[in-house]
Design a protein around this motif. Structure first.
Motif, PDB file in Angstrom:
ATOM      1  N   GLY A  64       0.711  -1.228   0.020  1.00 47.93           N
ATOM      2  CA  GLY A  64      -0.013   0.014  -0.089  1.00 47.93           C
ATOM      3  C   GLY A  64       0.773   1.371  -0.122  1.00 47.93           C
ATOM      4  N   ARG A  65       0.259   2.533  -0.117  1.00 49.30           N
ATOM      5  CA  ARG A  65       1.011   3.722  -0.005  1.00 49.30           C
ATOM      6  C   ARG A  65       0.650   4.238   1.232  1.00 49.30           C
ATOM      7  N   VAL A  66       1.924   4.964   1.569  1.00 47.58           N
ATOM      8  CA  VAL A  66       2.048   5.848   2.604  1.00 47.58           C
ATOM      9  C   VAL A  66       2.395   7.275   2.487  1.00 47.58           C
ATOM     10  N   THR A  67       2.176   8.301   3.000  1.00 49.51           N
ATOM     11  CA  THR A  67       2.334   9.567   2.895  1.00 49.51           C
ATOM     12  C   THR A  67       3.533  10.169   3.667  1.00 49.51           C
ATOM     13  N   HIS A  68       4.258   9.426   4.421  1.00 52.29           N
ATOM     14  CA  HIS A  68       5.213   9.946   5.257  1.00 52.29           C
ATOM     15  C   HIS A  68       6.289  10.051   4.355  1.00 52.29           C
ATOM     16  N   LEU A  69       7.252  11.059   4.872  1.00 53.92           N
ATOM     17  CA  LEU A  69       8.387  11.531   4.199  1.00 53.92           C
ATOM     18  C   LEU A  69       9.475  11.432   5.282  1.00 53.92           C
ATOM     19  N   VAL A  70      10.746  11.132   4.732  1.00 55.45           N
ATOM     20  CA  VAL A  70      12.053  10.984   5.670  1.00 55.45           C
ATOM     21  C   VAL A  70      12.736  12.116   5.501  1.00 55.45           C
ATOM     22  N   ASP A  71      13.507  12.679   6.467  1.00 55.09           N
ATOM     23  CA  ASP A  71      14.395  13.776   6.172  1.00 55.09           C
ATOM     24  C   ASP A  71      15.721  13.147   6.766  1.00 55.09           C
ATOM     25  N   THR A  72      16.461  12.907   5.739  1.00 54.44           N
ATOM     26  CA  THR A  72      17.901  12.310   5.962  1.00 54.44           C
ATOM     27  C   THR A  72      18.931  13.173   6.867  1.00 54.44           C
ATOM     28  N   VAL A  73      18.609  14.466   7.280  1.00 58.78           N
ATOM     29  CA  VAL A  73      19.373  15.406   7.654  1.00 58.78           C
ATOM     30  C   VAL A  73      19.029  14.920   9.263  1.00 58.78           C
ATOM     31  N   GLN A  74      17.959  14.333   9.717  1.00 58.15           N
ATOM     32  CA  GLN A  74      17.593  14.179  10.925  1.00 58.15           C
ATOM     33  C   GLN A  74      18.006  12.563  11.386  1.00 58.15           C
ATOM     34  N   VAL A  75      18.533  11.502  10.506  1.00 58.05           N
ATOM     35  CA  VAL A  75      18.810  10.267  10.708  1.00 58.05           C
ATOM     36  C   VAL A  75      20.150  10.138  11.477  1.00 58.05           C
ATOM     37  N   ARG A  76      19.927   9.364  12.672  1.00 55.61           N
ATOM     38  CA  ARG A  76      21.190   9.280  13.330  1.00 55.61           C
ATOM     39  C   ARG A  76      21.708   7.845  13.141  1.00 55.61           C
ATOM     40  N   VAL A  77      23.268   7.853  12.889  1.00 55.09           N
ATOM     41  CA  VAL A  77      23.765   6.502  12.694  1.00 55.09           C
ATOM     42  C   VAL A  77      25.185   6.751  13.404  1.00 55.09           C
ATOM     43  N   VAL A  78      25.488   5.323  13.974  1.00 57.43           N
ATOM     44  CA  VAL A  78      26.983   5.261  14.633  1.00 57.43           C
ATOM     45  C   VAL A  78      27.944   5.238  13.315  1.00 57.43           C
ATOM     46  N   GLU A  79      28.830   6.537  13.469  1.00 55.47           N
ATOM     47  CA  GLU A  79      29.987   6.257  12.319  1.00 55.47           C
ATOM     48  C   GLU A  79      30.961   5.756  12.646  1.00 55.47           C
ATOM     49  N   ARG A  80      31.935   5.175  11.842  1.00 51.53           N
ATOM     50  CA  ARG A  80      33.032   4.725  12.367  1.00 51.53           C
ATOM     51  C   ARG A  80      34.027   5.617  12.633  1.00 51.53           C
ATOM     52  N   ASP A  81      34.521   5.633  13.727  1.00 51.82           N
ATOM     53  CA  ASP A  81      35.576   6.626  14.089  1.00 51.82           C
ATOM     54  C   ASP A  81      37.039   6.317  14.421  1.00 51.82           C
ATOM     55  N   TYR A  82      37.365   5.062  13.685  1.00 55.74           N
ATOM     56  CA  TYR A  82      38.444   4.722  13.670  1.00 55.74           C
ATOM     57  C   TYR A  82      38.745   4.203  12.187  1.00 55.74           C
ATOM     58  N   PRO A  83      39.981   4.021  11.726  1.00 52.68           N
ATOM     59  CA  PRO A  83      40.382   3.472  10.543  1.00 52.68           C
ATOM     60  C   PRO A  83      40.116   2.177  10.268  1.00 52.68           C
ATOM     61  N   LEU A  84      39.789   1.915   9.041  1.00 52.66           N
ATOM     62  CA  LEU A  84      39.436   0.433   8.648  1.00 52.66           C
ATOM     63  C   LEU A  84      40.920  -0.081   8.229  1.00 52.66           C
ATOM     64  N   LEU A  85      41.410  -1.193   8.894  1.00 51.13           N
ATOM     65  CA  LEU A  85      42.712  -1.633   8.570  1.00 51.13           C
ATOM     66  C   LEU A  85      42.654  -3.083   7.916  1.00 51.13           C
ATOM     67  N   THR A  86      43.793  -3.257   7.227  1.00 53.93           N
ATOM     68  CA  THR A  86      43.997  -4.386   6.536  1.00 53.93           C
ATOM     69  C   THR A  86      44.613  -5.415   7.583  1.00 53.93           C
ATOM     70  N   PRO A  87      44.523  -6.566   7.624  1.00 53.89           N
ATOM     71  CA  PRO A  87      45.193  -7.719   8.587  1.00 53.89           C
ATOM     72  C   PRO A  87      46.690  -7.374   8.763  1.00 53.89           C
ATOM     73  N   ALA A  88      47.404  -6.906   7.722  1.00 53.60           N
ATOM     74  CA  ALA A  88      48.851  -6.587   7.865  1.00 53.60           C
ATOM     75  C   ALA A  88      48.953  -5.423   8.877  1.00 53.60           C
ATOM     76  N   GLU A  89      48.239  -4.398   8.835  1.00 51.98           N
ATOM     77  CA  GLU A  89      48.279  -3.436   9.663  1.00 51.98           C
ATOM     78  C   GLU A  89      47.822  -3.650  11.188  1.00 51.98           C
ATOM     79  N   VAL A  90      46.726  -4.257  11.079  1.00 51.05           N
ATOM     80  CA  VAL A  90      46.315  -4.627  12.458  1.00 51.05           C
ATOM     81  C   VAL A  90      47.431  -5.221  13.430  1.00 51.05           C
ATOM     82  N   ASN A  91      48.053  -6.347  12.568  1.00 54.92           N
ATOM     83  CA  ASN A  91      49.108  -7.022  13.377  1.00 54.92           C
ATOM     84  C   ASN A  91      50.313  -6.160  13.686  1.00 54.92           C
ATOM     85  N   ALA A  92      50.592  -5.145  12.721  1.00 54.42           N
ATOM     86  CA  ALA A  92      51.503  -4.267  13.057  1.00 54.42           C
ATOM     87  C   ALA A  92      51.366  -3.365  14.143  1.00 54.42           C
TER      88      ALA A  92
END
Length: 243
Positions: A64-92
Motif C-alpha cells: 500500500g501507499r504511505v504519505t510519510h516523508l523521511v528527512d535524511t538530515v535527521q537520521v542518526r547513525v553510529v559512524e566509524r570513528d577509527y580507520p579500517l585496517l588490513t590484517p597486516a596493519e592490524v598485526n603491526a
C-alpha cells in the motif's frame, strides 16, 4: 534531503510489509490484516500474499501507499570513528602498541545456541570474503562457543588475561539479548577494576548501535559487520587503553 518510499514509480510512497496474525487463514483474517495496515497509515492497502502457518496463525504480505516523508538530515547513525585496517596493519599496530599478542575471548551467552555470528567474526574462514580473527598473527582467539554462562565468561576472560571480550546474541525473544548484555556488563564491572576491564563488544541483528552506553559495553556491531570492522576497532580501542 527529503525522500519518500519507492515502489512502482519514483516517490509514489508504496511500501510492502509482512507480519503474522494469531488467526486461522480465512476472510476474517485477511480483513484483519487490511485493518491493521490501514491503522498503520497505509492507503489503498492490498493483501498480496496470505499463507496459513498451522491451524491458528496466518502470515501476510500487504502492499500500500504511505504519505510519510523521511528527512535524511535527521537520521542518526553510529559512524566509524577509527580507520579500517588490513590484517597486516592490524598485526603491526598490535605488535607496536602492546608488544605482545592481543587476547580476544568470544562467546554466545545465556541460552543462545546460535554460533553463526561469533564464528563469522572469530573463525579463520571468516565472513564476506574476509578472514576471521584467528587469521591475524598477533591475535590470540579463544572461542568458548554457545550457551556460555556469564560467570564462566568472566572466569575465562580473567584466566586468559583477555584484552577484549566479544559476545554474539541472536536470540532476542523477550529482549533476551538486552538482559544478557546488561548482566554481562555488570558482572565484568564488578569483577574487574575499570583500568583492568577488557574491552566489551556485543553484536547481533537486533541491537541498536546507539545503546552501547545504556547497556554498559564499549561497542555494538549490527548486521553486515565483518571481521575487519571488529579487528580495526579492537586495535583502535585497546591501543588507546594501553597508551
Amino acid at each position: 534531503m527529503i525522500v519518500r518510499p519507492y515502489g512502482d514509480t519514483t516517490g509514489d510512497g508504496m511500501v510492502q510489509l509482512s507480519f503474522t496474525l494469531p488467526l486461522p487463514h480465512d476472510k476474517v483474517a485477511e480483513g484483519a490484516a487490511l485493518q491493521l495496515a490501514q491503522k498503520m497509515g497505509f492507503d489503498q492497502a492490498l493483501v498480496v500474499h496470505a499463507h496459513a502457518m498451522g491451524p491458528d496463525f496466518t502470515f501476510f504480505v500487504v502492499y500500500g501507499r504511505v504519505t510519510h516523508l523521511v528527512d535524511t538530515v535527521q537520521v542518526r547513525v553510529v559512524e566509524r570513528d577509527y580507520p579500517l585496517l588490513t590484517p597486516a596493519e592490524v598485526n603491526a599496530q598490535v605488535k607496536s602498541s602492546l608488544r605482545r599478542r592481543m587476547v580476544v575471548v568470544g562467546a554466545c551467552i545465556g541460552t543462545d545456541a546460535h554460533t553463526v555470528g561469533i564464528d563469522a567474526i572469530l573463525n579463520i574462514k571468516g565472513f564476506a570474503g574476509e578472514k576471521g580473527l584467528e587469521y591475524y598473527r598477533e591475535l590470540k582467539v579463544v572461542n568458548l562457543g554457545a550457551q556460555v554462562s556469564v560467570p564462566r565468561l568472566v572466569e575465562a576472560a580473567r584466566a586468559e588475561q583477555a584484552d577484549a571480550v566479544l559476545v554474539s546474541q541472536v536470540v532476542t525473544q523477550r529482549d533476551a539479548h538486552l538482559h544478557n548484555t546488561a548482566e554481562m556488563s555488570a558482572a565484568f564491572r564488578e569483577a574487574f577494576a575499570e583500568a583492568e576491564r577488557p574491552v566489551l563488544v556485543v553484536g547481533g541483528p537486533r541491537f541498536d548501535e546507539h545503546a552501547a552506553g545504556e547497556l554498559g559495553v564499549d561497542r555494538i556491531f549490527g548486521r553486515g559487520t565483518t571481521p575487519g570492522d571488529v579487528a580495526s576497532f579492537l586495535v583502535h580501542r585497546v591501543a588507546k587503553v594501553a597508551s
